[in-house]
Design a protein around this motif. Structure first.
Motif, PDB file in Angstrom:
ATOM      1  N   SER A 264      60.852  71.917  51.138  1.00 20.78           N
ATOM      2  CA  SER A 264      62.305  71.613  50.682  1.00 20.78           C
ATOM      3  C   SER A 264      62.521  70.508  49.957  1.00 20.78           C
ATOM      4  O   SER A 264      61.497  69.506  50.140  1.00 20.78           O
ATOM      5  N   ALA A 265      63.423  70.337  49.003  1.00 20.00           N
ATOM      6  CA  ALA A 265      63.331  69.119  48.037  1.00 20.00           C
ATOM      7  C   ALA A 265      64.710  69.139  47.678  1.00 20.00           C
ATOM      8  O   ALA A 265      65.598  69.987  47.535  1.00 20.00           O
ATOM      9  N   THR A 266      65.135  67.838  47.290  1.00 12.97           N
ATOM     10  CA  THR A 266      66.559  67.658  46.812  1.00 12.97           C
ATOM     11  C   THR A 266      66.269  66.800  45.479  1.00 12.97           C
ATOM     12  O   THR A 266      65.837  65.685  45.866  1.00 12.97           O
ATOM     13  N   TRP A 267      66.583  66.848  44.530  1.00 15.54           N
ATOM     14  CA  TRP A 267      66.629  66.128  43.209  1.00 15.54           C
ATOM     15  C   TRP A 267      68.109  65.367  43.062  1.00 15.54           C
ATOM     16  O   TRP A 267      69.198  65.876  43.199  1.00 15.54           O
ATOM     17  N   VAL A 268      68.107  64.014  42.808  1.00 14.23           N
ATOM     18  CA  VAL A 268      69.256  63.348  42.661  1.00 14.23           C
ATOM     19  C   VAL A 268      69.303  62.568  41.284  1.00 14.23           C
ATOM     20  O   VAL A 268      68.544  61.876  41.289  1.00 14.23           O
ATOM     21  N   THR A 269      70.094  62.750  40.504  1.00 17.96           N
ATOM     22  CA  THR A 269      70.411  62.016  39.511  1.00 17.96           C
ATOM     23  C   THR A 269      70.737  60.600  39.349  1.00 17.96           C
ATOM     24  O   THR A 269      71.419  60.114  40.606  1.00 17.96           O
ATOM     25  N   PRO A 270      70.431  59.727  38.697  1.00 19.61           N
ATOM     26  CA  PRO A 270      71.053  58.198  38.802  1.00 19.61           C
ATOM     27  C   PRO A 270      72.688  58.162  39.154  1.00 19.61           C
ATOM     28  O   PRO A 270      72.964  57.080  39.720  1.00 19.61           O
ATOM     29  N   VAL A 271      73.461  59.165  38.676  1.00 20.93           N
ATOM     30  CA  VAL A 271      74.928  59.206  39.142  1.00 20.93           C
ATOM     31  C   VAL A 271      75.164  59.934  40.244  1.00 20.93           C
ATOM     32  O   VAL A 271      76.530  60.267  40.389  1.00 20.93           O
ATOM     33  N   GLY A 272      74.154  60.391  41.058  1.00 20.47           N
ATOM     34  CA  GLY A 272      74.424  60.986  42.132  1.00 20.47           C
ATOM     35  C   GLY A 272      74.401  62.501  42.293  1.00 20.47           C
ATOM     36  O   GLY A 272      74.837  63.084  43.198  1.00 20.47           O
ATOM     37  N   GLU A 273      74.449  63.223  41.297  1.00 21.52           N
ATOM     38  CA  GLU A 273      74.387  64.806  40.973  1.00 21.52           C
ATOM     39  C   GLU A 273      73.072  65.157  41.676  1.00 21.52           C
ATOM     40  O   GLU A 273      72.092  64.664  41.441  1.00 21.52           O
ATOM     41  N   THR A 274      73.230  66.201  42.499  1.00 20.62           N
ATOM     42  CA  THR A 274      72.182  66.663  43.386  1.00 20.62           C
ATOM     43  C   THR A 274      71.952  68.115  42.920  1.00 20.62           C
ATOM     44  O   THR A 274      72.601  69.035  42.743  1.00 20.62           O
ATOM     45  N   THR A 275      70.569  68.584  43.239  1.00 20.28           N
ATOM     46  CA  THR A 275      70.101  69.741  43.087  1.00 20.28           C
ATOM     47  C   THR A 275      69.160  69.975  44.359  1.00 20.28           C
ATOM     48  O   THR A 275      68.066  69.510  44.179  1.00 20.28           O
ATOM     49  N   ALA A 276      69.360  71.049  44.703  1.00 19.93           N
ATOM     50  CA  ALA A 276      68.567  71.401  46.144  1.00 19.93           C
ATOM     51  C   ALA A 276      67.581  72.671  45.765  1.00 19.93           C
ATOM     52  O   ALA A 276      67.676  73.360  45.080  1.00 19.93           O
ATOM     53  N   TYR A 277      66.473  72.435  46.085  1.00 19.04           N
ATOM     54  CA  TYR A 277      65.204  73.158  46.121  1.00 19.04           C
ATOM     55  C   TYR A 277      64.559  73.896  47.419  1.00 19.04           C
ATOM     56  O   TYR A 277      64.279  73.012  48.067  1.00 19.04           O
ATOM     57  N   GLY A 278      64.561  75.333  47.576  1.00 20.32           N
ATOM     58  CA  GLY A 278      64.070  75.940  48.772  1.00 20.32           C
ATOM     59  C   GLY A 278      62.774  75.978  48.966  1.00 20.32           C
ATOM     60  O   GLY A 278      61.945  75.431  47.822  1.00 20.32           O
ATOM     61  N   ASP A 279      62.153  76.863  49.898  1.00 18.23           N
ATOM     62  CA  ASP A 279      60.981  76.806  50.007  1.00 18.23           C
ATOM     63  C   ASP A 279      60.200  77.540  48.853  1.00 18.23           C
ATOM     64  O   ASP A 279      60.543  78.483  48.179  1.00 18.23           O
ATOM     65  N   GLY A 280      58.985  76.614  48.710  1.00 20.89           N
ATOM     66  CA  GLY A 280      58.061  77.024  47.561  1.00 20.89           C
ATOM     67  C   GLY A 280      58.452  76.353  46.071  1.00 20.89           C
ATOM     68  O   GLY A 280      57.538  76.522  45.566  1.00 20.89           O
ATOM     69  N   ALA A 281      59.318  75.795  45.843  1.00 20.12           N
ATOM     70  CA  ALA A 281      59.724  75.085  44.704  1.00 20.12           C
ATOM     71  C   ALA A 281      58.733  73.868  44.824  1.00 20.12           C
ATOM     72  O   ALA A 281      58.303  73.338  43.590  1.00 20.12           O
ATOM     73  N   LEU A 282      58.737  73.102  45.722  1.00 21.92           N
ATOM     74  CA  LEU A 282      57.903  71.768  45.888  1.00 21.92           C
ATOM     75  C   LEU A 282      56.459  72.207  46.453  1.00 21.92           C
ATOM     76  O   LEU A 282      56.243  72.885  47.290  1.00 21.92           O
ATOM     77  N   ALA A 283      55.336  71.683  45.817  1.00 21.03           N
ATOM     78  CA  ALA A 283      53.961  71.752  46.236  1.00 21.03           C
ATOM     79  C   ALA A 283      53.701  70.102  46.719  1.00 21.03           C
ATOM     80  O   ALA A 283      53.495  69.372  45.748  1.00 21.03           O
ATOM     81  N   LEU A 284      52.683  70.343  47.944  1.00 25.08           N
ATOM     82  CA  LEU A 284      52.137  68.961  48.408  1.00 25.08           C
ATOM     83  C   LEU A 284      50.593  69.443  48.658  1.00 25.08           C
ATOM     84  O   LEU A 284      50.353  70.169  49.298  1.00 25.08           O
TER      85      LEU A 284
END
Length: 352
Positions: A264-284
């Motif tokens: 799971s991941a969440t991207w946050v812009t410098p002004v606080g806008e968020t985008t959530a990413y579910g299973d599989g979008a992020l790789a470690l």
């Protein structure tokens, strides 16, 4: 007699925490409350504790630069754990509390732990002002308007270190997952989870050689659940990242018995806008291990989030950032480079 009673209490609390540990987070939660995607988080009420849930934590990490020219990392954590779903007061409460504090440099990793029983005033979270504390360790609101977490003081002390920090939020709270409902497995285990990733920090570190003035940035997480892991999951790899352009990212992978990650991941812009990413979008992808506390741990990682053009490699400030506490884990400051650069924190649990 008093000393013997306190020793017995310490052993009981340590055993309870160790027995539950990370594996305990995947056991059945009969009698406890469970998160629901239909429940909206409400502030400032949800800054406080949720004793009808089994496990909860307030977790702050800070990447700091010292007046001595060195990099430092600070961790401050307050855990609450319910031994049973029943309620009670005073010594009869089933709530136990644990505090972890750490101060990390490239050369040393210092940490301390405190344990307390709830209901007797030794630890807890209060309102007006917001104050999360265990003994003399404190995360207390200094805000006079707005959200109580907008301005905090943070204090902790171990045998060979201490810190006293002031934090001011430069942005709004971030709800992780689906408006604060954070999935942890394909079978629906979840937590409530939000963050304040926009703190600017100033203050003082105290080390054996003296005081050091520091500045930097910090990230606060508050999360609670009763069964946040599936019974097949035995630990997680979690990152909080501060990008040089002011963006932020949270990402985690929960490991199953096969070693696969639920991500799971969440991207946050410098002004606080968020985008959530579910299973599989992020790789470690672990790239390099180090021998830490008698085990091999993946301390260098490749982290990719193609949807945002992220392809970075993390490097630990100190590979030996091992928290040898009641349930042990790795927690320390990192730097990253690649398509983007910046600093953050890495946490790895369940590596026995």
């Amino acid at each position: 007699m008093i000393a013997r009673a306190l020793t017995f209490l310490w052993i009981c609390l340590s055993s309870a925490v160790s027995a539950q540990g990370f594996a305990g987070l995947g056991t059945d939660a009969d009698g406890y409350a469970l998160p629901s995607a239909q429940t909206a988080l409400t502030f400032p009420t949800d800054h406080l504790s949720h004793p009808d849930f089994r496990i909860e934590w307030w977790y702050l990490t800070a990447n700091l630069q010292g007046a001595d020219g060195r990099e430092y990392g600070v961790q401050w954590t307050l855990f609450r754990s319910a031994l049973a779903p029943e309620t009670g007061s005073g010594w009869q409460t089933p709530q136990i509390w644990m505090g972890h504090a750490a101060l990390t440099s490239a050369r040393t990793h210092r940490f301390a732990q405190k344990l307390a029983r709830g209901g007797i005033g030794q630890a807890g979270v209060t309102a007006a002002p917001f104050d999360a504390f265990i003994d003399d360790w404190q995360m207390q609101s200094q805000a006079t308007t707005g959200d109580p977490l907008d301005a905090l003081i943070l204090r902790a002390r171990g045998d060979d270190f201490a810190y006293d920090l002031n934090m001011r939020a430069q942005g709004d709270l971030v709800l992780q997952g689906d408006q604060g409902f954070s999935l942890k497995s394909p079978t629906g285990e979840a937590s409530y989870y939000y963050s304040q990733p926009f703190y600017q920090v100033s203050g003082t570190l105290t080390l054996p050689d003296g005081d050091i003035a520091v500045t930097g940035q910090a990230w606060l997480d508050h999360e609670w659940s009763s069964q946040p892991l599936n019974e097949d999951q035995d630990g997680w790899d979690w990152l909080s990242l501060h990008f040089e352009d002011g963006s932020k990212m949270m990402g985690f992978g929960l490991r199953s018995g096969s070693g696969a990650h639920f991500t799971s991941a969440t991207w946050v812009t410098p002004v606080g806008e968020t985008t959530a990413y579910g299973d599989g979008a992020l790789a470690l992808e672990p790239l390099e291990t180090a021998r830490v506390a008698g085990r091999d741990l993946p301390v260098r990682w490749r982290v990719t989030l193609p949807a945002r053009g992220i392809d970075i490699v993390t490097e630990p400030l100190n590979p030996q950032s091992w928290m040898g506490t009641g349930f042990p884990y790795w927690e320390g400051p990192i730097r990253f480079s690649g398509t983007h650069s910046g600093s953050g924190y890495l946490e790895m649990t369940g590596y026995d």
